[in-house]
Structures are given as structure tokens and as C-alpha cells.
Enzyme design. Structure first.
Site, PDB file in Angstrom:
ATOM      1  CE  LYS A  94     120.923-114.753  15.267  1.00 10.88           C
ATOM      2  NZ  LYS A  94     120.277-114.823  16.570  1.00 10.88           N
ATOM      3  CG  HIS A 197     116.764-103.833  22.401  1.00  7.09           C
ATOM      4  ND1 HIS A 197     117.621-103.757  21.327  1.00  7.09           N
ATOM      5  CD2 HIS A 197     115.852-102.872  22.227  1.00  7.09           C
ATOM      6  CE1 HIS A 197     117.237-102.766  20.533  1.00  7.09           C
ATOM      7  NE2 HIS A 197     116.162-102.212  21.058  1.00  7.09           N
ATOM      8  CB  VAL A 198     118.683-108.607  26.511  1.00 10.90           C
ATOM      9  CG1 VAL A 198     118.533-109.685  27.564  1.00 10.90           C
ATOM     10  CG2 VAL A 198     118.101-109.076  25.186  1.00 10.90           C
TER      11      VAL A 198
HETATM   12  P1  NAD Z   1     121.484-104.569  21.788  1.00 11.12           P
HETATM   13  O1  NAD Z   1     122.191-104.251  20.539  1.00 11.12           O
HETATM   14  O2  NAD Z   1     120.191-103.909  22.102  1.00 11.12           O
HETATM   15  O3  NAD Z   1     122.447-104.293  23.049  1.00 11.12           O
HETATM   16  C1  NAD Z   1     123.793-104.625  23.069  1.00 11.12           C
HETATM   17  C2  NAD Z   1     124.483-103.608  23.974  1.00 11.12           C
HETATM   18  O4  NAD Z   1     125.835-104.019  24.153  1.00 11.12           O
HETATM   19  C3  NAD Z   1     124.514-102.192  23.404  1.00 11.12           C
HETATM   20  O5  NAD Z   1     124.106-101.266  24.395  1.00 11.12           O
HETATM   21  C4  NAD Z   1     125.982-101.995  23.007  1.00 11.12           C
HETATM   22  O6  NAD Z   1     126.406-100.645  23.112  1.00 11.12           O
HETATM   23  C5  NAD Z   1     126.658-102.875  24.032  1.00 11.12           C
HETATM   24  N1  NAD Z   1     127.998-103.318  23.661  1.00 11.12           N
HETATM   25  C6  NAD Z   1     128.459-103.699  22.439  1.00 11.12           C
HETATM   26  N2  NAD Z   1     129.756-104.053  22.524  1.00 11.12           N
HETATM   27  C7  NAD Z   1     130.103-103.910  23.828  1.00 11.12           C
HETATM   28  C8  NAD Z   1     131.295-104.116  24.552  1.00 11.12           C
HETATM   29  N3  NAD Z   1     132.414-104.543  23.960  1.00 11.12           N
HETATM   30  N4  NAD Z   1     131.297-103.873  25.888  1.00 11.12           N
HETATM   31  C9  NAD Z   1     130.192-103.434  26.510  1.00 11.12           C
HETATM   32  N5  NAD Z   1     129.020-103.208  25.872  1.00 11.12           N
HETATM   33  C10 NAD Z   1     128.985-103.440  24.558  1.00 11.12           C
HETATM   34  O7  NAD Z   1     121.337-106.155  21.810  1.00 11.12           O
HETATM   35  P2  NAD Z   1     120.307-107.025  22.666  1.00 11.12           P
HETATM   36  O8  NAD Z   1     119.093-107.283  21.856  1.00 11.12           O
HETATM   37  O9  NAD Z   1     120.191-106.454  24.032  1.00 11.12           O
HETATM   38  O10 NAD Z   1     121.100-108.418  22.723  1.00 11.12           O
HETATM   39  C11 NAD Z   1     122.237-108.560  23.548  1.00 11.12           C
HETATM   40  C12 NAD Z   1     122.876-109.917  23.293  1.00 11.12           C
HETATM   41  O11 NAD Z   1     121.928-110.949  23.580  1.00 11.12           O
HETATM   42  C13 NAD Z   1     123.300-110.161  21.830  1.00 11.12           C
HETATM   43  O12 NAD Z   1     124.448-110.962  21.838  1.00 11.12           O
HETATM   44  C14 NAD Z   1     122.142-110.943  21.247  1.00 11.12           C
HETATM   45  O13 NAD Z   1     122.533-111.754  20.164  1.00 11.12           O
HETATM   46  C15 NAD Z   1     121.747-111.777  22.436  1.00 11.12           C
HETATM   47  N6  NAD Z   1     120.352-112.202  22.390  1.00 11.12           N
HETATM   48  C16 NAD Z   1     119.366-111.289  22.297  1.00 11.12           C
HETATM   49  C17 NAD Z   1     118.037-111.714  22.250  1.00 11.12           C
HETATM   50  C18 NAD Z   1     116.916-110.730  22.169  1.00 11.12           C
HETATM   51  O14 NAD Z   1     115.760-111.130  22.369  1.00 11.12           O
HETATM   52  N7  NAD Z   1     117.194-109.458  21.911  1.00 11.12           N
HETATM   53  C19 NAD Z   1     117.742-113.083  22.307  1.00 11.12           C
HETATM   54  C20 NAD Z   1     118.789-114.001  22.432  1.00 11.12           C
HETATM   55  C21 NAD Z   1     120.099-113.546  22.470  1.00 11.12           C
END
Ligand code: NAD
Length: 367
Positions: A94, A197-198
Site C-alpha cells: 500500500k 464511491h463504495v
Molecule cells: P470515498 O473517499 O469515496 O468515500 C468515503 C466517504 O466517507 C466520503 O463520502 C466521506 O465524506 C465519508 N466520511 C469520511 N469520514 C467520515 C466519518 N467520520 N463519518 C461519516 N462519513 C465519513 O472512499 P471509498 O472509495 O468509498 O472507500 C470507502 C472505504 O472503503 C475506505 O476505507 C476504503 O479504504 C475502503 N475500500 C475501498 C475500496 C474501493 O474499491 N474504493 C476497496 C477496498 C476498501
């Protein structure tokens, strides 16, 4: 994942790298600095027994460098387990870039980061994580082939998040089957924390199935948008951890299951996308188990994204990626069974199976 989040002051008391709480026999830690672009990044290669260390790059405004180091150590270790349990021939790695992705990310900075990735000759392959978008991976691709998740127009697999969300949905259904006796989610109250995104795609799957979805996010604009689009309600309570829901889906950042929250949680299932949800897997995993809360290991059910980018290395086939991601449902049920038989938490059960696979490959590689 093993480690407890601790204060910056406590972190500073430890030996700088190998003495960190999160250090877990990582193979290589690379500190990258470029004065001209302002790049400050750390690449962590945890384990490369199964293959090159693949894992996303996170850009985050860390309070200090200790926090960034702690994060890259925890995240890269998590990637080792994720790929191992998913059956991929990949190691765990990472990268983190220290800075605000909204104001400090420039094409020059991303290119320089790509040059550092290239200098590792494929031992580390990068991808997108929080603070990154597909276009950033395209910029990295200009200087190195060791990047995945590039645009479909450039032969890549694009944004992995929708596939991740599908895997989380599958893992959640498996957990519901185990805990409630049915994998049907219609009528189930689900709280999704983080609708990025997720999280957004997960909300889409859940509302389509008839789940009663509540959403929470620090970004209020997103809350209105997602609520209107999918008919989800916005969580309005004072403390989301005490919410009377069936399922809690952490989809923001990690360590939300910690000393402050673990006894408050009312949900009977925890299944979400965030990496490293348990602040300390040795403490908070067993407490959840004692409280009768079923925890679907994060690195197992959020593996859709890595399955998708892995496919890009050979020849990308979306249908095949979705099929493999769907199988997270079966793997999750197998892990719950293994945990029960061996009197382990699901997290420890998944780790034990992953560790066995790595040890087996190490033996084969030594022959
Ligand atoms: P992202 O940045 O698109 O979305 C994260 C969201 O969480 C944002 O809308 C942000 O405003 C919100 N957020 C941040 N802090 C917060 C809090 N304290 N309370 C409530 N909301 C809060 O990220 P993503 O790509 O959707 O990923 C989400 C999580 O999943 C991350 O931890 C990431 O590491 C993990 N993940 C993502 C993927 C992927 O394919 N994108 C794969 C595996 C794991």
C-alpha cells in the site's frame, strides 16, 4: 490491523520504523520525497510470498508523519490478508501520500510518485484508494506500467469501487444468512456510514432489495444527493453507534470499532467496506463475539476491488471479475463455519486461513 490506534506522542516514543506497533515483519518500507512537487509518500510492502505487492495509494491530510507511517503499515498488512484469503497470487502493499487531495494533488506530484513506484521494478503495483481517482492512475501510467485501475479507454478496468460494493453486498448477505437465517435483506434496517464511491453503490444494491437504509456522512451535500437518488433516509440520531439497526456497514475510514464504540453498537451484523474496521482485532473482535454481534472480516468482503484490478494484469474481463466477487458470499459463509468449529473470531479465522496459504506457498517456493 493488529494494532491499537495510539497517540502521536506514544508513537514517537517507539523505534522509528521497526519498533512501531503496526510493524509486522514488513519486507520493505520506502520513503519518497520530492522537494519540487512537494511529494511526501511512503510505500509499504508487507509480504510478497504470493506475488507482487498490490495495493492502492491513499492521499490523506495526516496530522503527522507517524500517523501516515502507522496507516501504511496497517493497510499494507491488510492487503496481504485480503489477497491471500481471496486466492489471488498477489502480495500485500500500500502507499500513502501525505497531503490534502483536494488542494495539493497535481499531475506533477502524481508523475513523481509514479517514478518512485517504477523504481521498485514491479515489487509494488499501485491502484486507487481514498483521495485518488481513475485519472490519477492514468497519470501514474504515463511513467510506469506498475499501476492498475486505469481508464477503460486505456485498456484498464476503471474505478474498482462498484465491484467492491458488490462484494460487500455479497458478504453482508452471507452474514445475514448466518445471523438471521436468511440472506434476504428486504425489511432489514441497515446503517451505511460513508456514502462515497463504495457506500453509494452499496446503498443502491440495498434499496433495490428493499432494505430500510439509513445513511450518514460528514459531507452533508452528499447526504441530500444520495438520499434523494435512492430513497434512503438520513440518520439523524445523536450517536450512530447506538442506532437500533440490524446491520452496521462502515464504509468511511477504519478503526470505527474501538474502545469508545464497541459496547454501544446495537446492530447484530457488521459488514462494510472500510479497511481495518477493528481498532484492535485482539480486543474488539472478541468483544463483538461475546456480545453476539457477527463481524464480517473487512479484508474478506471488501476484496471486490482487488479482484477487479488483479484481472487487469492479465486480460480484463468484467463478467469474470463479478463472478469471482460474487463468490465472496460462499467464502464468507465458509469463514463463519471455520470460526465456529475452531472457536475463533471470524477475523482470526480468515487470518489463519490466509496465513496457511502463505506458509504453504513459502514452502513450495523454497523447493
Ligand atoms: P470515498 O473517499 O469515496 O468515500 C468515503 C466517504 O466517507 C466520503 O463520502 C466521506 O465524506 C465519508 N466520511 C469520511 N469520514 C467520515 C466519518 N467520520 N463519518 C461519516 N462519513 C465519513 O472512499 P471509498 O472509495 O468509498 O472507500 C470507502 C472505504 O472503503 C475506505 O476505507 C476504503 O479504504 C475502503 N475500500 C475501498 C475500496 C474501493 O474499491 N474504493 C476497496 C477496498 C476498501
Amino acid at each position: 490491523m493488529t494494532t491499537e490506534i495510539t497517540t502521536p506522542q506514544e508513537l514517537q516514543k517507539m523505534d522509528p520504523v521497526f519498533g512501531q506497533l503496526s510493524f509486522d515483519n514488513h519486507e520493505q518500507i520506502v520513503f519518497c520525497n520530492d522537494k519540487d512537487t512537494g511529494l511526501k509518500a511512503i510505500i509499504g510492502i508487507h509480504n510478497s510470498v504470493l506475488g507482487p505487492a498490490l495495493g492502492g495509494t491513499r492521499m490523506w491530510n495526516y496530522a503527522n508523519e507517524w500517523e501516515a507511517l502507522n496507516d501504511v503499515l496497517r493497510l499494507s498488512r491488510g492487503m496481504t490478508y485480503k489477497s491471500a484469503i481471496t486466492g489471488l497470487d498477489l502480495g500485500g502493499g500500500k502507499a500513502v501520500i501525505i497531503g490534502d487531495a483536494k488542494t495539493q494533488k497535481t499531475p506533477e506530484l502524481m508523475r513523481k510518485f509514479g517514478e518512485f513506484v517504477h523504481s521498485l521494478s514491479g515489487r509494488y503495483i499501485t491502484a486507487e484508494d481514498v483521495g485518488m481517482v481513475t485519472a490519477d492512475m492514468d497519470t501514474v501510467r504515463d511513467v510506469t506500467p506498475y499501476v492498475t485501475g486505469i481508464s477503460e479507454s486505456r485498456g484498464g478496468s476503471g474505478n474498482p469501487s462498484p465491484v467492491t460494493a458488490y462484494g460487500v453486498y455479497m458478504g453482508m448477505k452471507a452474514a445475514a444468512k448466518y445471523q438471521f437465517g436468511s440472506d434476504k435483506l428486504d425489511g432489514k434496517k441497515v446503517l451505511v456510514q460513508g456514502i462515497g464511491h463504495v457506500g453509494e453503490t452499496l446503498v443502491d444494491y440495498l434499496t433495490k432489495e428493499g432494505a430500510l437504509v439509513q445513511i450518514t456522512d460528514i459531507n452533508e451535500g452528499r447526504l441530500d444527493e444520495v438520499s434523494k437518488k435512492y430513497g434512503a433516509s438520513i440518520f439523524t440520531g445523536a450517536d450512530l453507534y447506538t442506532a437500533e439497526v440490524d446491520i452496521y456497514a462502515p464504509c468511511a475510514l477504519g478503526a470505527t470499532i474501538n474502545d469508545d464504540t464497541v459496547y454501544k453498537i446495537q446492530a447484530k451484523v457488521i459488514a462494510g467496506a472500510a479497511n481495518n474496521q477493528l481498532a484492535n482485532e485482539n480486543i474488539h473482535g472478541p468483544i463483538l463475539q461475546e456480545r453476539g454481534i457477527l463481524y464480517a472480516p473487512d479484508f474478506l468482503i471488501n476484496a471486490g476491488g482487488i479482484i477487479n484490478v488483479y484481472a487487469e494484469i492479465a486480460h480484463y474481463d468484467k463478467a469474470e471479475s463479478m463472478r469471482r466477487t460474487e463468490n465472496i458470499y460462499n467464502t464468507t459463509l465458509e469463514i463463519f463455519d471455520y470460526a465456529k468449529t475452531n472457536n475463533l473470531t471470524p477475523q482470526k479465522a480468515a487470518m489463519a486461513i490466509a496465513d496457511n496459504r502463505i506458509a504453504q506457498r513459502k514452502k513450495e517456493n523454497a523447493k
